[in-house]
Write a protein that holds these residues in place. Sequence first.
Motif, PDB file in Angstrom:
ATOM      1  N   TRP A   1       0.807  -1.219   0.000  1.00  0.00           N
ATOM      2  CA  TRP A   1       0.000   0.000   0.000  1.00  0.00           C
ATOM      3  C   TRP A   1       0.842   1.271   0.000  1.00  0.00           C
ATOM      4  CZ3 TRP A   1       1.476   2.710   4.194  1.00  0.00           C
ATOM      5  CH2 TRP A   1       1.895   2.021   5.328  1.00  0.00           C
TER       6      TRP A   1
ATOM      7  N   GLU B   1      -2.773   2.329   9.003  1.00  0.00           N
ATOM      8  CA  GLU B   1      -3.334   1.196   8.264  1.00  0.00           C
ATOM      9  C   GLU B   1      -4.244   0.405   9.209  1.00  0.00           C
ATOM     10  OE1 GLU B   1      -2.025  -2.830   5.822  1.00  0.00           O
ATOM     11  OE2 GLU B   1      -0.586  -1.789   7.096  1.00  0.00           O
TER      12      GLU B   1
ATOM     13  N   SER C   1      -7.012  -3.847   3.731  1.00  0.00           N
ATOM     14  CA  SER C   1      -6.789  -2.762   4.685  1.00  0.00           C
ATOM     15  C   SER C   1      -7.171  -1.426   4.076  1.00  0.00           C
ATOM     16  CB  SER C   1      -5.329  -2.725   5.118  1.00  0.00           C
ATOM     17  OG  SER C   1      -4.489  -2.473   4.002  1.00  0.00           O
TER      18      SER C   1
ATOM     19  N   VAL D   1      -5.786   2.509   4.308  1.00  0.00           N
ATOM     20  CA  VAL D   1      -4.598   3.282   4.705  1.00  0.00           C
ATOM     21  C   VAL D   1      -4.937   4.756   4.557  1.00  0.00           C
ATOM     22  CG1 VAL D   1      -2.186   3.776   4.257  1.00  0.00           C
ATOM     23  CG2 VAL D   1      -3.062   1.442   3.976  1.00  0.00           C
TER      24      VAL D   1
END
Length: 461
Positions: free
Chosen positions: A7, A53, A37, A39
């Motif tokens: 990410w 995150e 996730s 972020v």
Amino acid sequence: MINKTKWFTLSEKVQGNIIIPQYYDPWRDDKNVKVFSKVRFLGGYENGLGYIEVQMLYSNIENIFNDESLKNVKILMTADKNVFYARNISETEMKDYYKLLSKFTNVEIDFSSLDKNDNELIAIRYLPKQKIAIFLIFDRTLIERPLKISRNSVLLFGLLIIFISLFFIYFMTNQFTKPIRELKSKVDKININNLSQRIVLENTNDEIKALNKAFQNLLDRLNEAINKEMKYKLLQMKANLEALQAQVNPHFIYNILNIISHRGLLNKDKEICEICSSLASMLRYSTSASSRIATLKDEVEHVRNYLNLMKKRYEDKLEYFIEFQEEVLNQKVPKLILQPIVENSFTHGFENKTDKMKVWIKGYEKDNWWYVEVKDNGQGFDDEALINIKREIENIKRSFNYNEEIEGFEIGKIGLLNTYARMMIFYKNKFVFDIGNSNENGGAVVLLGGEIEVNREEGER
């Protein structure tokens, strides 16, 4: 370590929130655990404070879409146009769904079908803030199958109801019309030879019984009318035969009267000539078979000839008065109804008369009926004779109405009863025939009458 995460690079590009699709969690000891996730970049300083995150197990998403009701459904979930979750979808199909997504990015929920495949029904849920799109791709045949089953069941049930209704209608109609058909079948067998036959129905109801009774009454009246008409025809034939018998050699009688009249002229006896003339006119009128119907004017002339003859016999002992309104003189009546009544006065009324004999004949119109009143100043009807005559009149009336034989009645005998019978045949019960005694002088009174009709033809009644 952070620089190596999936990410980090994506977050560097967008400088903000980002949802990371499934990937293997690098922070866990077990490197085979899939997570997804969100972020978020934390700014505030020159290079920012860092990143936050938030991870969730990817299996949570799988558990959501592993519901039994979605077993046969294709599922595609995208985050910022990246595949977030996919099931039963090929790479080629994903491209088509991405193209479709571009049409509905401003719509929260919609249903559509791909142009290339009408067998699929697609439900799209798009969350613009999170930029998440969820595709549920249903097999149209699986959705429509229960609908088709329901439709077919409804159609089958409807057809069954229609069939049962038609059968019930047929059955009830057949039951209701069975007595009518039975009655029709028996009515078709009725002819003029079996009008008196009774119609017996086995399966019927009150309404059909009433109809059958009414029809039976109609047959009885028709049979009665036919028998009555036949009886009238027989009486008419008998009258014609007797009229023909009365015409045997009428010229012989006329020749004799001419001889007597000629002798009267030779002897200058005008009375003999007048007697012969009146008698010849009476014979000519009574023996003529050209018509059984005459006018009251003809009847008055015939009675006048008869009274002239009686005047020659009784001279000053007899007076007669004839008065008729013009309105009734042209009324059609059976021939020889007045002279027998007048003759009855001389036969019975004046039998023991010593003083002057008087006869009044009056014709007039009242309430659209014609009337002729014949009265004398004789001894009138005694009570017993009057009762007997009225009883005989009732017997004649009953005999004609119920087709019975008239006892003691002969066509050839001209008199009160004969006159009544001929008027009944002519007027079919719509006439007046009344006998009695006068309150003034005790003499006999006979009243005849009928409806005034302008154009009554012979044989019409």
